[in-house]
Design an enzyme around this catalytic site. Structure first.
Site, PDB file in Angstrom:
ATOM      1  CG  ASN A  91      44.615  46.599  44.404  1.00 57.86           C
ATOM      2  OD1 ASN A  91      44.743  46.153  45.538  1.00 57.86           O
ATOM      3  ND2 ASN A  91      43.426  46.946  43.912  1.00 57.86           N
ATOM      4  CE1 TYR A 161      42.785  36.089  46.551  1.00 56.27           C
ATOM      5  CE2 TYR A 161      43.439  35.413  48.759  1.00 56.27           C
ATOM      6  CZ  TYR A 161      43.199  36.417  47.827  1.00 56.27           C
ATOM      7  OH  TYR A 161      43.392  37.728  48.178  1.00 56.27           O
TER       8      TYR A 161
END
Length: 273
Positions: A91, A161
C-alpha cells in the site's frame, strides 16, 4: 467480528495512516495477525496500540519500502514472529502533482518511482517466497497491490503518478499469471481508489506549487463535482474491498482490478444546480 481472515498473517505497508491504517485495523478486527510497516515511527505504533486495545494482534516494523536489505529483514521478522505470511497489502505510496510534466524535477520523478514502483516490486519479490511456503492451490495466499483510479485513466498534473499506478495494475496481472502458471494458489489483484478522504491530499501540491506554495486539496469539494456519488470515499470503504480480496470469499479472483471510486471511472452524471 466475523473472522473472515482468522488465522491469517498479513503485512500492510504504509500502514501508519490513511488507507493503510484502515486496512490494518479491519484485517485485525477480522482475525488476522497484522504487521504494520511504515517510515512513520510515531503513528505506526499508535495504530498497533489501537489494534491491541481492541483485542487484535499487531506488530509495528519501521520500513523504507525502497530498501531491499530492509525487505529481507522484514520478511525474516514476520516469519520469526508468526511462522508464516498469508496476505501482502502493498500500500505504501506517494503522489506528486505538477502543473505540467515539464515542471517535474528528475529527483521527484525518481523518488515517486522508487516508492510506488520499486517498493511494490520489492514487496512481491521478497514476500512471495515466504507466502509459497504455506500456500496451496486449495488454500492460497493473497497479494493486494494498491493502485489508483489514476492507474486506469489519465489525470492532468498527475502524469508521472499515473505512470506508476498504471504500472502497478499491469504488474499485478502479470504476477497473477506467474503464480497461476506454477500453481502456488496465490491470488494477485490490484485495488483502485478514487477520491478518498485521507491525509495524502494535504501532501500533494496543487498548481500553486509552481509558485512556490503548497495549497492542500479539499477532497470533499473535488469529489462533490467529480464523482457520480457526489462525495469523497472513506479509507474504511477501501479497507472493505481489501478484506474481500484477502479473504477466502475471493478464492476465484485473480488478475483483477477492484475499482472503488464512487462511479468516476464509469462516467459522469448531470447535476441540478
Amino acid at each position: 467480528m466475523t473472522g473472515q481472515v482468522a488465522g491469517k498473517v498479513a503485512l500492510v505497508t504504509g500502514g501508519a495512516s490513511g488507507i493503510g491504517a484502515a486496512v490494518a485495523e479491519l484485517l485485525a478486527r477480522e482475525g488476522a495477525s497484522v504487521v504494520v510497516s511504515d517510515v512513520d515511527e510515531l503513528k505506526g505504533p499508535e495504530v498497533v496500540a489501537g489494534i491491541k486495545k481492541a483485542g487484535g494482534e499487531a506488530t509495528f516494523l519501521h520500513q523504507d519500502v525502497t530498501s531491499e536489505p530492509r525487505w529481507i529483514e522484514i520478511v525474516a521478522e514476520v516469519e520469526k514472529r508468526y511462522g508464516r505470511l498469508d496476505v501482502l497489502v502493498s500500500n505504501a505510496g506517494i503522489g506528486i502533482s505538477v502543473p505540467s510534466i515539464t515542471d517535474m524535477t528528475l529527483e521527484d520523478w525518481r523518488r515517486q518511482n522508487a516508492i510506488n514502483l520499486d517498493g511494490v516490486f520489492l514487496s512481491v519479490k521478497h514476500c512471495l517466497p515466504a507466502m509459497r511456503k504455506t500456500s496451496t492451490r486449495e488454500n492460497g495466499g493473497s497479494i493486494i497491490l494498491m493502485s489508483s483510479l489514476a492507474g486506469l485513466r489519465g489525470a492532468p498534473g498527475l502524469s508521472a503518478y499515473s505512470l506508476t499506478k498504471g504500472g502497478v495494475r499491469l504488474f499485478a496481472k502479470s504476477i497473477a499469471m506467474e503464480c497461476a502458471g506454477v500453481g502456488d494458489g496465490i491470488r494477485v489483484n490490484s485495488v483502485h481508489p478514487g477520491i478518498i478522504d485521507t491525509p495524502i491530499w494535504g501532501k500533494i501540491p496543487t498548481e500553486a506549487a509552481g509558485r512556490g506554495q503548497n495549497a492542500p486539496i479539499d477532497p470533499e469539494e473535488r469529489a462533490r463535482f467529480a464523482t457520480p456519488l457526489a462525495r469523497a470515499g472513506h479509507a474504511a470503504e477501501i479497507a472493505q474491498g481489501v478484506l474481500y480480496l484477502a479473504s477466502d470469499m475471493s478464492s476465484y479472483v485473480t488478475g483483477s482490478e477492484l475499482v472503488i471510486d464512487g462511479g468516476m471511472n464509469a462516467g459522469g452524471v448531470a447535476r441540478k444546480s
